[in-house]
Design a protein around this motif. Sequence first.
Motif, PDB file in Angstrom:
ATOM      1  N   ARG A 188     -14.327  32.164  19.900  1.00  0.00           N
ATOM      2  CA  ARG A 188     -13.441  32.951  19.049  1.00  0.00           C
ATOM      3  C   ARG A 188     -13.723  34.447  19.172  1.00  0.00           C
ATOM      4  N   SER A 189     -14.932  34.797  19.503  1.00  0.00           N
ATOM      5  CA  SER A 189     -15.248  36.203  19.726  1.00  0.00           C
ATOM      6  C   SER A 189     -14.678  36.664  21.058  1.00  0.00           C
ATOM      7  N   TYR A 190     -14.904  35.878  22.110  1.00  0.00           N
ATOM      8  CA  TYR A 190     -14.437  36.278  23.438  1.00  0.00           C
ATOM      9  C   TYR A 190     -12.912  36.308  23.511  1.00  0.00           C
ATOM     10  N   LEU A 191     -12.257  35.351  22.860  1.00  0.00           N
ATOM     11  CA  LEU A 191     -10.801  35.217  22.963  1.00  0.00           C
ATOM     12  C   LEU A 191     -10.046  35.994  21.898  1.00  0.00           C
ATOM     13  N   ALA A 192     -10.741  36.751  21.069  1.00  0.00           N
ATOM     14  CA  ALA A 192     -10.058  37.549  20.040  1.00  0.00           C
ATOM     15  C   ALA A 192      -9.037  38.477  20.684  1.00  0.00           C
ATOM     16  N   PRO A 193      -7.940  38.775  20.005  1.00  0.00           N
ATOM     17  CA  PRO A 193      -6.863  39.575  20.625  1.00  0.00           C
ATOM     18  C   PRO A 193      -7.262  41.001  20.974  1.00  0.00           C
ATOM     19  N   ASN A 194      -8.301  41.512  20.316  1.00  0.00           N
ATOM     20  CA  ASN A 194      -8.741  42.877  20.626  1.00  0.00           C
ATOM     21  C   ASN A 194     -10.209  43.035  20.270  1.00  0.00           C
ATOM     22  N   THR A 195     -10.786  44.165  20.674  1.00  0.00           N
ATOM     23  CA  THR A 195     -12.212  44.403  20.457  1.00  0.00           C
ATOM     24  C   THR A 195     -12.552  44.439  18.975  1.00  0.00           C
ATOM     25  N   ARG A 196     -11.687  45.036  18.185  1.00  0.00           N
ATOM     26  CA  ARG A 196     -11.941  45.123  16.744  1.00  0.00           C
ATOM     27  C   ARG A 196     -11.992  43.730  16.123  1.00  0.00           C
ATOM     28  N   GLY A 197     -11.062  42.867  16.516  1.00  0.00           N
ATOM     29  CA  GLY A 197     -11.054  41.507  15.984  1.00  0.00           C
ATOM     30  C   GLY A 197     -12.303  40.733  16.383  1.00  0.00           C
ATOM     31  N   SER A 198     -12.767  40.945  17.607  1.00  0.00           N
ATOM     32  CA  SER A 198     -13.987  40.284  18.062  1.00  0.00           C
ATOM     33  C   SER A 198     -15.187  40.735  17.236  1.00  0.00           C
ATOM     34  N   ALA A 199     -15.303  42.046  17.015  1.00  0.00           N
ATOM     35  CA  ALA A 199     -16.421  42.569  16.229  1.00  0.00           C
ATOM     36  C   ALA A 199     -16.388  42.033  14.803  1.00  0.00           C
ATOM     37  N   LEU A 200     -15.193  41.936  14.229  1.00  0.00           N
ATOM     38  CA  LEU A 200     -15.061  41.413  12.868  1.00  0.00           C
ATOM     39  C   LEU A 200     -15.484  39.954  12.814  1.00  0.00           C
ATOM     40  N   TRP A 201     -15.074  39.158  13.804  1.00  0.00           N
ATOM     41  CA  TRP A 201     -15.458  37.742  13.813  1.00  0.00           C
ATOM     42  C   TRP A 201     -16.976  37.607  13.868  1.00  0.00           C
ATOM     43  N   ARG A 202     -17.635  38.421  14.703  1.00  0.00           N
ATOM     44  CA  ARG A 202     -19.086  38.302  14.834  1.00  0.00           C
ATOM     45  C   ARG A 202     -19.811  38.721  13.556  1.00  0.00           C
ATOM     46  N   ARG A 203     -19.315  39.746  12.884  1.00  0.00           N
ATOM     47  CA  ARG A 203     -19.931  40.137  11.609  1.00  0.00           C
ATOM     48  C   ARG A 203     -19.810  39.009  10.584  1.00  0.00           C
ATOM     49  N   ASN A 204     -18.648  38.386  10.533  1.00  0.00           N
ATOM     50  CA  ASN A 204     -18.451  37.276   9.598  1.00  0.00           C
ATOM     51  C   ASN A 204     -19.302  36.066   9.977  1.00  0.00           C
ATOM     52  N   PHE A 205     -19.457  35.843  11.280  1.00  0.00           N
ATOM     53  CA  PHE A 205     -20.291  34.726  11.728  1.00  0.00           C
ATOM     54  C   PHE A 205     -21.729  34.907  11.254  1.00  0.00           C
ATOM     55  N   LEU A 206     -22.265  36.111  11.412  1.00  0.00           N
ATOM     56  CA  LEU A 206     -23.640  36.373  10.990  1.00  0.00           C
ATOM     57  C   LEU A 206     -23.810  36.077   9.504  1.00  0.00           C
ATOM     58  N   ARG A 207     -22.883  36.532   8.715  1.00  0.00           N
ATOM     59  CA  ARG A 207     -22.990  36.307   7.273  1.00  0.00           C
ATOM     60  C   ARG A 207     -22.887  34.826   6.932  1.00  0.00           C
ATOM     61  N   THR A 208     -21.923  34.135   7.530  1.00  0.00           N
ATOM     62  CA  THR A 208     -21.747  32.712   7.235  1.00  0.00           C
ATOM     63  C   THR A 208     -22.950  31.897   7.691  1.00  0.00           C
ATOM     64  N   PHE A 209     -23.462  32.228   8.861  1.00  0.00           N
ATOM     65  CA  PHE A 209     -24.617  31.500   9.388  1.00  0.00           C
ATOM     66  C   PHE A 209     -25.806  31.620   8.439  1.00  0.00           C
ATOM     67  N   LEU A 210     -26.065  32.822   7.947  1.00  0.00           N
ATOM     68  CA  LEU A 210     -27.222  33.049   7.087  1.00  0.00           C
ATOM     69  C   LEU A 210     -27.019  32.492   5.686  1.00  0.00           C
ATOM     70  N   GLU A 211     -25.818  32.650   5.131  1.00  0.00           N
ATOM     71  CA  GLU A 211     -25.594  32.297   3.733  1.00  0.00           C
ATOM     72  C   GLU A 211     -25.181  30.845   3.534  1.00  0.00           C
ATOM     73  N   ARG A 212     -24.564  30.226   4.560  1.00  0.00           N
ATOM     74  CA  ARG A 212     -24.094  28.850   4.389  1.00  0.00           C
ATOM     75  C   ARG A 212     -24.769  27.862   5.317  1.00  0.00           C
ATOM     76  N   ASP A 213     -24.800  28.184   6.624  1.00  0.00           N
ATOM     77  CA  ASP A 213     -25.255  27.191   7.586  1.00  0.00           C
ATOM     78  C   ASP A 213     -26.738  26.896   7.477  1.00  0.00           C
ATOM     79  N   LEU A 214     -27.575  27.927   7.466  1.00  0.00           N
ATOM     80  CA  LEU A 214     -29.016  27.680   7.409  1.00  0.00           C
ATOM     81  C   LEU A 214     -29.438  26.927   6.153  1.00  0.00           C
ATOM     82  N   PRO A 215     -28.937  27.273   4.968  1.00  0.00           N
ATOM     83  CA  PRO A 215     -29.299  26.467   3.794  1.00  0.00           C
ATOM     84  C   PRO A 215     -28.921  24.995   3.933  1.00  0.00           C
TER      85      PRO A 215
END
Length: 387
Positions: free
Chosen positions: A153-180
């Motif tokens: 989803r990061s690589y295939l995002a329609p633009n660079t801004r969308g890719s960066a946004l997806w990765r920021r959200n991934f980091l937050r979700t991974f730490l706050e939801r997935d690891l617990p």
Amino acid sequence: MIISRPTPNERIRDAFSVHPVAALTGPRQCGKTTLARAIAQGSPRSTYFDLERATDRRRLATPEVTLGGLEGLVVIDEVQHSPSLFETVRVLVDRPGNPARFLLLGSASPTLVRGVSETLAGRVGLVDLAGFDLGEVDRGAWRKLWLRGGFPRSYLAPNTRGSALWRRNFLRTFLERDLPRFGITVPAERLRRFWTMVAHYHGQVWNAAEFARALGASEGTARNYLDILVGAFMVRALPPWFENLGKRQVKSPKVYLRDSGLLHALLGLPDDRALSGHPKLGASFEGFAIEQILAAFDTRDAYFWGTHGGAELDLFIRHHGKRYGFEFKYADAPGSTRSMRVALEDLRLDHLWVVYPGEEGYDVDARISVVPVAGCFALAEALREPG
């Protein structure tokens, strides 16, 4: 050029050719579920369970009853949420004439790895899945892959801004939801701070004492945090190689973020311009290129080598009985160095390649060659033994 390395589908098929169970592991959002559903749709008989769905968790509350009568392919997604299933699967596949095969999916949880190794030893084939690599995208798009990373989803995002946004959200979700949900109880903000420290340490030798001081914690705590991120496929701890050389050698691993896109997100680098002017530019390229080499050669037999006298080698692998070395240089026309020649002789390398961001490969001498990063997979194919 078409690269003939096994596809994930083929690796799963090969695992099933000798085992009744295949375990597909990798980080969240790397494409495991998409792949498994495609395999299930192509199977004559298949049953799919997703343990993130409450209904499927209820269905598997009595696993022997639910799974015992199934035939064909049985897929259990996010299996780390119910580690007791490993024992049930072991019982079922040990039945004479067992009519089912089990494909277990897990997000690189330590629980999954421990359950597989302890309960399903000898019955399971392990298949790791990462994000996209240069064997799967156009080689001319390697800079896009480097900047955005391999998460689909990061690589295939329609633009660079969308890719960066997806990765920021991934980091937050991974730490706050997935690891617990994996049973990790470290506060999200504390682990994010540690993860960011690793990003700034990317490409350097691990120093537990330095991390412990920065965290205000013990060295054991720092090592535990590193183990968490390594176990989740977020960080690679590249081990040192030892030779009986009579030299003092580095004995701690080097640490890298495995996905270059997440590295750039943690460093606050949203685009090419920000990356090109950052002090971690060369280290980022090194980590990206290491992941491409390891994917191209399909190997876990990989190390770095260094001595306290200053000689070092970024990557050392053994491949079909040969000993190969790799250096990674973000430069226009790299050549050989004294350190490379020391590594050639001390490690008895059959060949050493310098991987760089250019477009043309060339020989430095008989045992040192320069290869474009976009040519890593073609190099591995050329060195692949016939048959």
